[in-house]
Design an enzyme around this catalytic site. Structure first.
Site, PDB file in Angstrom:
ATOM      1  CG  HIS A   1      38.452  47.102  41.596  1.00 55.79           C
ATOM      2  ND1 HIS A   1      37.838  47.908  40.670  1.00 55.79           N
ATOM      3  CD2 HIS A   1      39.355  47.898  42.237  1.00 55.79           C
ATOM      4  CE1 HIS A   1      38.360  49.129  40.740  1.00 55.79           C
ATOM      5  NE2 HIS A   1      39.282  49.143  41.686  1.00 55.79           N
TER       6      HIS A   1
ATOM      7  CG  ASP B   1      35.128  47.936  38.792  1.00 58.26           C
ATOM      8  OD1 ASP B   1      36.339  47.705  38.550  1.00 58.26           O
ATOM      9  OD2 ASP B   1      34.566  47.509  39.806  1.00 58.26           O
ATOM     10  CG  HIS B   2      40.574  50.190  36.367  1.00 59.10           C
ATOM     11  ND1 HIS B   2      40.354  50.700  37.617  1.00 59.10           N
ATOM     12  CD2 HIS B   2      41.734  49.501  36.471  1.00 59.10           C
ATOM     13  CE1 HIS B   2      41.320  50.341  38.424  1.00 59.10           C
ATOM     14  NE2 HIS B   2      42.179  49.622  37.756  1.00 59.10           N
TER      15      HIS B   2
END
Ligand code: NAD
Length: 491
Positions: free
Chosen positions: A242, A179-180
């Protein structure tokens, strides 16, 4: 070399957009900083044939603008190898096993392997299983780590199915779900801001906080991603992953220590104590939107690849509450959407006003406003705190002042890209900044009833204009509680 770990990277989707645009520059930055052992190799896999030389050209072009010299880019690219590989063909794995073993020997990599699956999600489970079944995993005590891109499922059921198939081949501590957002500097700063500042830590609860707002705002529309996006929507694309991750960092209790398993424990605990909605709850507490047209911008339904009767959501706002002593009824308001006023991510923590306002009680026009702590995540990191002080002069008025810290250019320059940081964590075997299965599961269980409701009821779309902050119903959601969005009033 300190902190560097030698490893073989096996990248499924080695010629893909993500690999070329983000992954190679990120690995290159680690290499430049000496955070990657000089003994490393990357084996890129894709369906279309390329020679090693052609692949290295792709890599060089991708890292060129970060390189100090042509030689540096060339030396880096010389560690890259290419293999034509179709993941749907079991026979291709034998070649993969041999190539991995050869590179392992050539670079003396101790059997350390990172398998990064940067391909369409339908392949995730299949690849994991075949790696195990076809004995591509090293068996000499080196590490085998699996990195999975997003999306992780499209609802709880499909996510669970995917997870079961990953677990058949890898243990939870070997799986790195990307999950950047968790690689972003200011997202990682949330626990630091909370737990290293006693003044903030002491008031981080329902006694002092009126509400918390999390906004992930995009100014672009769907661009070229309609094929994927129209089947996903903002709820699945931005909220389930996110936004829920950011919320968990804001809401969790203090971990016993700042190590990955303790942080995960607290994140899971708080996500599992969300008040989960049924259909009525979803109706009351979530708002969906889809952008219409404006003078210089197309409506979502007119975008290439979008069906003209699409009911897909390009905007979501919602209200969450937690069933914990820390939070009581304190609402967390979340929102995310496309074609909004600006591109930014921020958290606004709105504090309660004093229990007794001695100034207005004394007949003075006090004008006290809520303290607001804002954490700016994108595009520039920072923190600001709005507080009341006395207005200068004879009379008695208060005014709001803003104590603010915004990252300067020099600091922004040294902040690593999210993928660079995440790669480094993968090499260290640190899962702090990756989503655990229990976190992913709780987040899906939370959003599923909302998606189900939206799939079965017809919305009145389009309902917001590009360049605004979404539909009016999102303002009403807060107004109902006597609250309002801090942005755009306090830009
Ligand atoms: P892409 O379509 O650009 O690349 C896909 C890659 O998979 C190509 O290298 C292709 O050769 C390879 N491939 C396809 N079928 C194959 C097969 N049968 N066998 C072997 N290789 C095969 O995709 P992308 O945009 O790079 O996305 C990759 C992953 O990253 C996806 O899970 C996506 O959701 C995720 N992601 C991408 C972005 C982005 O900005 N591109 C952002 C976030 C997440």
């Amino acid at each position: 070399m300190t902190n560097a770990t030698r490893a073989l990277f096996v990248l499924f989707g080695g010629t893909g957009d993500l690999a070329v645009r983000k992954l190679y520059p990120s690995i290159f930055n680690l290499y430049k900083k000496g955070l990657l052992d000089t003994k490393f190799a990357l084996l890129g896999l894709a369906r279309k044939p390329l020679s090693n030389e052609e692949f290295r050209e792709v890599v060089k072009n991708s890292v060129e603008k970060h390189a100090e010299s042509q030689e540096q880019a060339e030396e880096f690219a010389s560690h890259f190898y290419f293999e034509v590989h179709d993941v749907t063909k079991a026979e291709d794995y034998e070649k993969l096993r041999n190539n991995c073993n050869e590179l392992d020997e050539k670079y003396d990599l101790n059997g350390n392997r990172v398998f990064y699956v940067s391909m369409a999600p339908r392949f995730f489970g299949m690849v994991a299983n075949d790696l195990k079944k076809q004995r591509v995993l090293s068996e000499n005590g080196g590490f085998n780590r699996l990195v999975i891109e997003k999306p992780f499922g499209k609802d709880y059921e499909s996510a669970e199915e995917l997870n079961n198939s990953l677990n058949a081949a890898f243990d939870e501590d070997q799986i790195f779900r990307i999950d950047h957002y968790l690689g972003k500097e200011m997202v990682q700063d949330i626990p630091v801001i909370r737990f290293s500042n006693p003044m903030i830590n002491a008031v981080w609860n329902h006694n002092y906080i009126e509400n918390i707002q999390v906004t992930l705002s995009e100014s672009l529309g769907v661009e070229e991603r309609a094929g994927y996006y129209d089947t996903a929507g903002a709820l699945r694309d931005m909220i389930q992953n996110h936004t829920m991750q950011i919320v968990s960092l804001l809401a969790m209790d203090e971990p016993q220590s700042f190590v990955d398993q303790n942080i995960r424990t607290e994140k899971v605990k708080v996500l599992q104590s969300l008040n989960f909605y049924d259909e009525n709850g979803a109706k009351e507490n979530f708002v969906r939107g889809q952008y219409g047209e404006s003078s210089d911008s197309k409506a979502y339904r007119d975008e290439d690849g979008v069906p003209e009767d699409s009911i897909n959501n390009t905007y979501v706002a919602g209200k969450l509450t937690f069933n914990t002593p820390r939070w009581g009824n304190t609402p967390f308001y979340i929102r995310s959407g496309k074609k909004l006023a600006d591109k930014f991510t921020r958290v606004d923590v709105v504090f309660k006003q004093p229990v007794v306002d001695i100034f207005s009680n004394s007949g003075l026009e006090s004008g006290i406003t809520n303290n607001v702590l804002t954490i700016y995540i994108d595009p520039r990191g920072g923190v600001s705190f709005k507080m009341n002080v006395k207005d200068a002069g004879q009379g008695f008025h208060t005014e709001k002042v803003d104590l603010s810290y915004l990252e300067n250019d020099a600091r922004a320059e040294v902040v690593p890209e999210p993928y660079e940081r995440l790669f480094h964590d993968i090499l260290k075997g640190d899962v702090t900044n990756f989503a655990s299965w229990q976190e992913v599961a709780a987040a899906w269980k939370f959003v599923d009833p909302v998606q189900k409701l939206w799939d079965t009821t017809k919305p009145d779309f389009p309902n917001y204009t590009p360049g605004t902050m979404g539909p009016k119903a999102a303002d009403d959601l807060l107004a109902r509680d006597g609250h309002k969005w801090v942005y755009p009033e306090d830009k």
